[in-house]
Design a protein around this motif. Sequence first.
Motif, mmCIF file in Angstrom:
data_model
loop_
_atom_site.group_PDB
_atom_site.id
_atom_site.type_symbol
_atom_site.label_atom_id
_atom_site.label_comp_id
_atom_site.label_asym_id
_atom_site.label_seq_id
_atom_site.Cartn_x
_atom_site.Cartn_y
_atom_site.Cartn_z
ATOM 1 N N UNK A 150 0.283 -1.053 0.250
ATOM 2 C CA UNK A 150 -0.094 -0.104 0.211
ATOM 3 C C UNK A 150 1.211 1.796 -0.179
ATOM 4 N N UNK A 151 0.571 2.460 -1.123
ATOM 5 C CA UNK A 151 1.957 3.444 -0.826
ATOM 6 C C UNK A 151 0.706 4.411 -1.540
ATOM 7 N N UNK A 152 0.534 5.769 -1.211
ATOM 8 C CA UNK A 152 0.182 6.823 -2.452
ATOM 9 C C UNK A 152 1.063 6.946 -2.907
ATOM 10 N N UNK A 153 -0.011 8.390 -3.831
ATOM 11 C CA UNK A 153 0.968 9.072 -4.849
ATOM 12 C C UNK A 153 2.412 9.185 -4.105
ATOM 13 N N UNK A 154 1.894 10.307 -3.077
ATOM 14 C CA UNK A 154 3.302 11.115 -3.434
ATOM 15 C C UNK A 154 4.426 10.383 -2.206
ATOM 16 N N UNK A 155 4.497 9.545 -2.263
ATOM 17 C CA UNK A 155 5.312 8.712 -1.496
ATOM 18 C C UNK A 155 7.275 9.285 -2.168
ATOM 19 N N UNK A 156 7.355 9.594 -3.118
ATOM 20 C CA UNK A 156 8.066 9.940 -3.301
ATOM 21 C C UNK A 156 8.638 10.923 -2.738
ATOM 22 N N UNK A 157 7.692 11.914 -2.399
ATOM 23 C CA UNK A 157 8.478 12.785 -1.404
ATOM 24 C C UNK A 157 9.222 12.863 0.655
ATOM 25 N N UNK A 158 8.969 11.549 0.384
ATOM 26 C CA UNK A 158 9.157 11.270 1.962
ATOM 27 C C UNK A 158 10.710 10.985 2.222
ATOM 28 N N UNK A 159 11.217 11.873 2.779
ATOM 29 C CA UNK A 159 12.270 12.094 3.874
ATOM 30 C C UNK A 159 12.804 11.048 5.146
ATOM 31 N N UNK A 160 11.729 10.882 5.912
ATOM 32 C CA UNK A 160 11.604 10.127 7.388
ATOM 33 C C UNK A 160 11.122 9.285 8.222
ATOM 34 N N UNK A 161 11.894 8.666 8.492
ATOM 35 C CA UNK A 161 11.814 6.836 8.724
ATOM 36 C C UNK A 161 11.606 6.742 10.281
ATOM 37 N N UNK A 162 11.079 8.428 10.811
ATOM 38 C CA UNK A 162 10.566 8.301 12.435
ATOM 39 C C UNK A 162 9.644 8.762 12.872
ATOM 40 N N UNK A 163 8.852 8.791 13.291
ATOM 41 C CA UNK A 163 7.834 8.893 13.403
ATOM 42 C C UNK A 163 7.578 10.040 14.124
ATOM 43 N N UNK A 164 7.920 10.267 15.202
ATOM 44 C CA UNK A 164 8.597 11.762 16.164
ATOM 45 C C UNK A 164 9.543 12.700 14.967
ATOM 46 N N UNK A 165 10.314 12.337 14.498
ATOM 47 C CA UNK A 165 10.948 13.501 13.675
ATOM 48 C C UNK A 165 10.189 13.666 12.312
ATOM 49 N N UNK A 166 9.489 13.071 11.999
ATOM 50 C CA UNK A 166 8.623 13.820 10.794
ATOM 51 C C UNK A 166 7.393 14.585 11.877
ATOM 52 N N UNK A 167 6.572 14.375 12.648
ATOM 53 C CA UNK A 167 6.177 15.264 13.440
ATOM 54 C C UNK A 167 6.783 16.573 13.559
ATOM 55 N N UNK A 168 8.125 16.263 13.815
ATOM 56 C CA UNK A 168 8.577 17.672 14.193
ATOM 57 C C UNK A 168 9.390 18.428 13.017
#
Length: 363
Positions: free
Chosen positions: A328-346
């Motif tokens: 499962x994967x949305x169309x904006x996956x190429x924008x991903x850079x974070x692998x940690x949820x807290x870092x992503x939220x920050x």
Amino acid sequence: MWKNTEVARRLGLAVPIIQGPFGGAISSVDLVVAVCESGGLGSFGAHHLDANGIGDVASRIRARTSGPFALNLWIPLDDADDPRIDDAAFARNAQLLQPYLSELGLQIPQRPKRFAPPYAEQIEAVLAARPAVFSFVFGVPSQSVLKRCRALGIVTFGAATTVDEAITLEQAGVDMIVATGFEAGGHRVSFLRAAEESLTGTFSLVPQVADAVRIPVVAAGGIADARGIAAALALGAQGVQIGTAFLACTESNADSTHREMLFSPDARYTGLTRVFSGRLARGIRNRLMNQLQAHAAQIAPYPIQNWLTGMMKKAAAGQERSDLMSLWCGQSAPLLTHRDARSLMAALVKETSLITGGWASNS
């Protein structure tokens, strides 16, 4: 200020960011806690769990965070709660998967008594758990369920893929609408018309829904960074729901092969298919999707197909066979850079503040 929306105020959130609920056992308590502790709303997709499992998940979340969280269920659509199928039809459906099962060292499974836990027991467990939010997809709960949610102080979130669905949810008394564009990964949660006839993009759907209903709208689908959050708020949303970016974090229960695929060039190429579950869903294109698409008419409906592929997907993950997994994967996956949820939220909070702050300084 972008943080002070009706969604944030109603739920007591520091920021109106909601982690999308994942079905099929890829939600995790760790991810819910990480999002809640970072000021957002963590969500747990519980449609695969029985009543005891739902109660256990809620207890484990509460043991680790005092923040509000959501539990998510799938409303039975058509005969999905207890589909009728005879042995011959089941055998025909299973035979379609036989070559792939053999590759993984598996036998065609015996037909179970049930293909999924009873919805009636699940809903009672959710009400007993009393989460801050009960979110749901594929329809509208009964009036009695919605009335009990109001009495218990549970906020209800209903998913809509069209304006008509949003209006139906509001008229039923649902508290907030999750307007889900077709860019989203995972299942298309349409319920008034066929999913294939309900493929409106987020950029078009959100402002139309915001204009059509009086209750708060949460934007979902194709939102993976601060630019998406800012755009959704500008379109009239009072909050955002983010799925794929959180699915890619180590705290999710997605298999490591799946998470790595989300960061790979393959994530640019997603498709909509019924191959994995019997319902239309968006994932990374792979061999199983491509080969079985030619046999679409033979694919069993949900939840039969979902049950049939369940053991196969688990074995494929264990053997790192991404060609036979649902990715499962949305169309904006190429924008991903974070692998940690807290870092992503920050990062989401900091960068959205910078963007919206720029709006204020230019006004």
